[in-house]
Scaffold this motif. Structure first.
Motif, PDB file in Angstrom:
ATOM      1  N   SER A  40      16.085 -35.907  34.422  1.00 47.43           N
ATOM      2  CA  SER A  40      15.666 -35.454  35.752  1.00 47.43           C
ATOM      3  C   SER A  40      16.122 -34.023  35.968  1.00 47.43           C
ATOM      4  O   SER A  40      17.161 -33.611  35.458  1.00 47.43           O
ATOM      5  N   THR A  75       6.735 -27.695  44.190  1.00 48.63           N
ATOM      6  CA  THR A  75       7.078 -28.835  43.329  1.00 48.63           C
ATOM      7  C   THR A  75       5.839 -29.642  42.989  1.00 48.63           C
ATOM      8  O   THR A  75       5.640 -30.049  41.834  1.00 48.63           O
ATOM      9  N   ALA A 122       4.303 -30.238  39.271  1.00 44.74           N
ATOM     10  CA  ALA A 122       4.132 -31.619  38.811  1.00 44.74           C
ATOM     11  C   ALA A 122       2.690 -31.922  38.412  1.00 44.74           C
ATOM     12  O   ALA A 122       2.437 -32.763  37.540  1.00 44.74           O
ATOM     13  N   SER A 123       1.757 -31.215  39.031  1.00 40.66           N
ATOM     14  CA  SER A 123       0.338 -31.443  38.755  1.00 40.66           C
ATOM     15  C   SER A 123      -0.209 -30.544  37.649  1.00 40.66           C
ATOM     16  O   SER A 123      -1.404 -30.605  37.337  1.00 40.66           O
ATOM     17  N   LEU A 164       1.276 -37.322  35.258  1.00 40.21           N
ATOM     18  CA  LEU A 164       1.902 -37.529  36.564  1.00 40.21           C
ATOM     19  C   LEU A 164       1.635 -38.974  36.974  1.00 40.21           C
ATOM     20  O   LEU A 164       0.504 -39.341  37.307  1.00 40.21           O
ATOM     21  N   ILE A 213       5.650 -37.770  34.056  1.00 39.87           N
ATOM     22  CA  ILE A 213       6.450 -37.020  35.020  1.00 39.87           C
ATOM     23  C   ILE A 213       6.251 -37.643  36.390  1.00 39.87           C
ATOM     24  O   ILE A 213       5.144 -38.072  36.739  1.00 39.87           O
ATOM     25  N   ASN A 214       7.338 -37.734  37.136  1.00 38.75           N
ATOM     26  CA  ASN A 214       7.335 -38.469  38.390  1.00 38.75           C
ATOM     27  C   ASN A 214       8.032 -37.633  39.463  1.00 38.75           C
ATOM     28  O   ASN A 214       9.025 -36.950  39.183  1.00 38.75           O
ATOM     29  N   HIS A 215       7.500 -37.688  40.681  1.00 40.64           N
ATOM     30  CA  HIS A 215       8.157 -37.043  41.820  1.00 40.64           C
ATOM     31  C   HIS A 215       8.752 -38.162  42.678  1.00 40.64           C
ATOM     32  O   HIS A 215       8.056 -38.777  43.500  1.00 40.64           O
ATOM     33  N   LEU A 233      12.268 -33.677  39.961  1.00 38.54           N
ATOM     34  CA  LEU A 233      11.264 -34.326  39.124  1.00 38.54           C
ATOM     35  C   LEU A 233      11.979 -35.170  38.070  1.00 38.54           C
ATOM     36  O   LEU A 233      13.012 -34.768  37.539  1.00 38.54           O
TER      37      LEU A 233
END
Length: 379
Positions: free
Chosen positions: A298, A309, A313-314, A321, A332-334, A358
């Protein structure tokens, strides 16, 4: 029997009818009985199914446990543990916790009169201030989701046993390949089997592993009575996934280390959470109780608001995502907007789960492609 051999063979025998090496998918809801009660252990597939039974034996072997119970999800497994409690009981748990666990604790079970203490578990003795005659369960996860806090399982187990408390450990992030809480004194090990154990993002399942005979009987009653059990197709998929668990975890660990080292010195990264770094809190405990540091990393982005952010992330091409983790593909995760959205802002920010954090589940792709993807997304 060593881990790799157990992953491939534990709980599984050639099919007695055909000699099939892989455990068949017993796609049946009920079983023929020669006479009432003569059912050879199988009556109705909510309670028992041969495919699921083979999986449960395999999972138990991987965690060095006596018994295994498979559930239709990790939350189904968690729910079964909480059903051991009664109104007025209290639970000590961590302050950095999977959002789904926090949600079921606070939104479901608190209204039935069960009290939860969310504490800093950086030192086992921190729990002593919360132990009283109503305390019944200690629930920890390590490494934690998403800030990778490391909790001393053996230290918590000693205090739990001294106070006659059940210790349950969520071992999802480590997998049984990297960590075996039962060997360190845990009473229950929980897995979201969906993640590393299944390993291919194609099945949802949970599991509980125990050694104590009475605890197993109590949990089996809940398992059968409440019915959160998986079907044979899912059990088959997980049995297949387990056969490469040791190979996949080696690759996850290798890629995870390289990604963590790449990000640690990147100018766009403010903080990084990966237990393999010597300056990571309780790194010495991680080194002692784990056989590797895993593929979960993380980070917080430097000077990034929520909009920036989201943009980063996108922007990934190889990392997808998405929620979940532990599959062969990188994700990848928010957490704030995805897996931990149910945790109040003031609570999650106390432990560093901020808008610019993230969480990466590093897969087993070629490392050069992963690093190139991180470079372009952070540009």
């Amino acid at each position: 029997m060593k881990f790799a051999t157990k992953a491939i063979h534990a709980g599984q025998e050639p099919d007695p009818t055909t000699g099939a090496v892989m455990t068949p998918i017993y796609q049946t809801s009920t079983y023929w009985q020669k006479s009432p009660g003569d059912h050879k252990g199988f009556e109705y597939s909510r309670g028992t199914n041969p495919t699921r039974k083979a999986l449960e034996a395999c999972l138990a072997a991987l965690e060095n446990a006596k018994y295994g119970l498979a559930f239709s999800s990790g939350m189904g497994a968690t729910d079964a543990v909480l059903k051991l409690l009664k109104p007025g009981d209290e639970v000590i748990t961590g302050n950095d916790l999977y959002g789904g666990s926090y949600r079921i604790f606070t939104k479901v079970y608190e209204k039935y009169g069960i009290k939860f203490h969310f504490i800093d578990f950086s030192k086992p003795e921190n729990m002593l201030a919360y132990v009283n005659e109503r305390t019944k369960l200690v629930w920890i996860e390590t490494p934690t989701n998403p800030t990778m806090q490391i909790i001393d399982i053996e230290g918590v187990a000693k205090i739990s046993k001294a106070n006659n408390l059940i210790l349950a450990v969520d071992n999802t992030f480590a997998s049984p390949y990297l960590q075996n809480p039962m060997d360190l004194g845990a009473d229950i090990v929980m897995h979201s089997v969906t993640k590393y154990i299944g390993g291919h993002s194609d099945v949802v399942m949970g599991a509980l592993l125990v050694n104590d005979d009475q605890l197993y009987k109590d949990l089996w009653f809940i398992y059968n009575a409440c019915g959160a059990t998986p079907g044979p197709q899912d059990a088959f998929l997980v049995l297949r996934g387990i056969k490469t668990l040791h190979l996949r975890m080696k690759a996850h660990c290798e890629n995870g280390e390289q990604v963590a080292k790449f990000l640690k010195t990147h100018p766009k990264i403010d903080k990084i959470y990966w237990p393999g770094f010597e300056d990571h809190p309780n790194h010495d405990i991680a080194k002692k109780q784990m056989r590797g540091f895993g593929g979960m990393v993380s980070v917080t982005l430097k000077d990034a608001d929520l909009q920036e952010t989201f943009r980063i992330a996108s922007s990934f091409k190889v990392f997808a995502l998405a929620e979940s983790l532990g599959g062969v593909e990188s994700l990848i995760n928010h957490p704030v907007s995805m897996t931990h959205g149910s945790i109040p802002k003031e609570e999650r920010e106390k432990v560093g789960v901020t808008d610019n954090l993230l969480r990466l589940s590093v897969g087993v792709e070629d490392i050069s492609d992963l690093l190139a993807d991180l470079e372009q997304a952070l540009a």
